[in-house]
Design a protein around this motif. Structure first.
Motif, mmCIF file in Angstrom:
data_model
loop_
_atom_site.group_PDB
_atom_site.id
_atom_site.type_symbol
_atom_site.label_atom_id
_atom_site.label_comp_id
_atom_site.label_asym_id
_atom_site.label_seq_id
_atom_site.Cartn_x
_atom_site.Cartn_y
_atom_site.Cartn_z
ATOM 1 N N ASP A 1 11.204 -1.592 16.298
ATOM 2 C CA ASP A 1 11.044 -2.051 14.744
ATOM 3 C C ASP A 1 9.605 -1.720 14.412
ATOM 4 O O ASP A 1 9.268 -1.160 13.235
ATOM 5 N N VAL A 2 8.520 -1.908 15.266
ATOM 6 C CA VAL A 2 7.222 -1.645 14.858
ATOM 7 C C VAL A 2 6.958 -0.336 14.861
ATOM 8 O O VAL A 2 6.451 0.153 13.914
ATOM 9 N N ARG B 1 17.313 -6.595 3.726
ATOM 10 C CA ARG B 1 15.994 -7.205 3.124
ATOM 11 C C ARG B 1 15.532 -8.436 3.844
ATOM 12 O O ARG B 1 14.262 -8.631 4.045
ATOM 13 N N GLN B 2 16.345 -9.382 4.066
ATOM 14 C CA GLN B 2 15.890 -10.658 4.413
ATOM 15 C C GLN B 2 15.129 -10.380 5.757
ATOM 16 O O GLN B 2 14.244 -11.323 6.116
ATOM 17 N N THR B 3 15.428 -9.643 6.627
ATOM 18 C CA THR B 3 14.793 -9.352 7.780
ATOM 19 C C THR B 3 13.415 -8.872 7.807
ATOM 20 O O THR B 3 12.305 -9.439 8.294
ATOM 21 N N VAL B 4 13.148 -8.179 6.713
ATOM 22 C CA VAL B 4 11.974 -7.460 6.100
ATOM 23 C C VAL B 4 10.853 -8.919 6.105
ATOM 24 O O VAL B 4 9.703 -8.962 6.107
ATOM 25 N N ALA C 1 0.641 -1.121 -0.067
ATOM 26 C CA ALA C 1 -0.165 0.129 0.157
ATOM 27 C C ALA C 1 0.880 1.351 -0.200
ATOM 28 O O ALA C 1 0.409 2.325 -0.665
ATOM 29 N N ALA C 2 2.107 1.076 0.448
ATOM 30 C CA ALA C 2 3.006 2.317 0.712
ATOM 31 C C ALA C 2 4.049 2.549 -0.709
ATOM 32 O O ALA C 2 4.625 3.324 -0.865
ATOM 33 N N GLY C 3 3.548 1.404 -1.454
ATOM 34 C CA GLY C 3 4.413 1.427 -2.832
ATOM 35 C C GLY C 3 5.888 1.123 -2.498
ATOM 36 O O GLY C 3 6.654 1.592 -3.679
ATOM 37 N N LEU C 4 6.179 0.234 -1.526
ATOM 38 C CA LEU C 4 7.839 0.036 -1.345
ATOM 39 C C LEU C 4 7.899 -1.255 -1.411
ATOM 40 O O LEU C 4 7.146 -2.267 -1.271
ATOM 41 N N THR C 5 9.354 -1.609 -2.100
ATOM 42 C CA THR C 5 9.956 -2.838 -1.959
ATOM 43 C C THR C 5 10.404 -3.324 -0.733
ATOM 44 O O THR C 5 10.522 -2.575 0.290
ATOM 45 N N GLN C 6 10.615 -4.647 -0.485
ATOM 46 C CA GLN C 6 11.261 -4.929 0.991
ATOM 47 C C GLN C 6 12.601 -4.355 1.299
ATOM 48 O O GLN C 6 12.944 -3.854 2.143
ATOM 49 N N ALA C 7 13.474 -4.181 0.231
ATOM 50 C CA ALA C 7 14.517 -3.334 0.072
ATOM 51 C C ALA C 7 14.532 -1.812 0.592
ATOM 52 O O ALA C 7 15.224 -1.432 1.299
ATOM 53 N N ASP C 8 13.314 -1.286 -0.014
ATOM 54 C CA ASP C 8 13.226 0.099 0.336
ATOM 55 C C ASP C 8 12.895 -0.009 1.852
ATOM 56 O O ASP C 8 13.433 0.851 2.637
ATOM 57 N N VAL C 9 12.070 -0.698 2.398
ATOM 58 C CA VAL C 9 11.565 -0.899 3.693
ATOM 59 C C VAL C 9 12.922 -0.935 4.623
ATOM 60 O O VAL C 9 13.222 -0.230 5.615
ATOM 61 N N ALA C 10 13.745 -1.705 4.171
ATOM 62 C CA ALA C 10 14.980 -2.448 5.021
ATOM 63 C C ALA C 10 15.644 -1.151 5.091
ATOM 64 O O ALA C 10 16.441 -0.847 6.294
ATOM 65 N N GLN C 11 16.104 -0.507 4.096
ATOM 66 C CA GLN C 11 17.106 0.517 3.834
ATOM 67 C C GLN C 11 16.402 1.600 5.143
ATOM 68 O O GLN C 11 17.407 2.292 5.516
ATOM 69 N N ARG C 12 15.294 2.076 5.076
ATOM 70 C CA ARG C 12 14.795 3.235 5.502
ATOM 71 C C ARG C 12 14.782 2.950 6.957
ATOM 72 O O ARG C 12 14.911 3.860 7.872
ATOM 73 N N ILE C 13 14.721 1.645 7.711
ATOM 74 C CA ILE C 13 14.869 1.468 8.973
ATOM 75 C C ILE C 13 15.939 0.782 9.524
ATOM 76 O O ILE C 13 16.310 0.353 10.762
#
Length: 71
Positions: free
Chosen positions: A46-47, A29-32, A13-25
């Protein structure tokens, strides 16, 4: 718009990839991916970070955590 019910749903819904989310937090990527599969539990911090990335309240993610097996 209907609220997503899984962590993957929030991410999509946010239009993000797992890699995008991982980088931002600050995780890999494997963690996401593990969070989304429910094979790894999230820490409270993390929440909060995910809520910031997905622009929702941390409490909005709780049903998704239960659905994904992460809670």
């Amino acid at each position: 718009m209907k609220q997503p019910v899984t962590l993957r749903g929030f991410r999509k819904a946010a239009g993000l990839t797992q890699a995008d989310v991982a980088q931002r937090i600050g995780v890999v990527r494997q963690t996401v991916a593990s969070w989304e599969r429910g094979t790894c539990q999230l820490r409270a911090v993390d929440v909060l970070r995910l809520a910031s990335v997905y622009r929702c309240r941390a409490s909005d993610l709780l049903p998704a955590l239960r659905e994904d097996g992460g809670a």
